[in-house]
Each structure stands twice: as C-alpha cells, then as structure tokens.
Design a protein around this motif. Sequence first.
Motif: not given
Length: 111
Positions: A41-47, A82-91, A94-102
């Motif tokens: 997930v992080l690699a796909e976002l280029g983080v 702390f954001l969370g673990g695998c399931d939270i990060v994947r969710e 998928a919703s675009g929330e992680l990219s926006q949060h970053l």
Amino acid sequence: MTDNPVFERIQKDVNDNDVVLFMKGTAMFPQCGFSAAVVQVLAELGVQFKDINVLVDPAIRQGIKDFSNWPTIPQLYVKGEFLGGCDIVREMAASGELSQHLKDKGVAVAA
C-alpha cells in the motif's frame, strides 16, 4: 514520557520519522503477509517510510504492542500518530482516506 527504555526507543523512532512501519521483516523482505500488504500500500502511494523489523528484537516486538495498546503487527505511524494495522491501512487506502490523511499531514504521496 516514561522511564521504560523500550518505549523511549519507540517514541524516538516515531518522533524522528514522518512515517514508521513496525513490521515483521523489512520493506525489502517482509516476513508475513500482513506486513507485506502494508508495504505494498505504501509503495503504491510512493510513500517513503522507516521500516522497523520487530523480529530482530523481542523487546520491540512486545513493546510496540504495549506502547500502542494494539495487539497485532504491523503497526503504522504517521507524524507521531498511530493509524492502525493491516486491515485499517488497507481500508483507508481503498477509500482514498489514507492518501488524503498523508497529504494533510504533509507527507509526500505519488500522484
């Protein structure tokens, strides 16, 4: 914060790096599917992120669970939060929330 040296080490890593992933294995060689999924997930976002292999230090492996009060690994931290673990990060991804949060936190994300 505490006189627990393990918590102090964890806090230093979290404070000194914008994005930290406590994981089993390394970003190059994840040692579990959940850790590999968060790395992907992080690699796909280029983080850019610091990976910390909990398998090489049993004190950190248990300490990160106690530090976050979260029972599983991997654990993702962004700008000290702390954001969370695998399931939270994947969710969130998928919703675009992680990219926006970053982006909101000032972390560079690929377009």
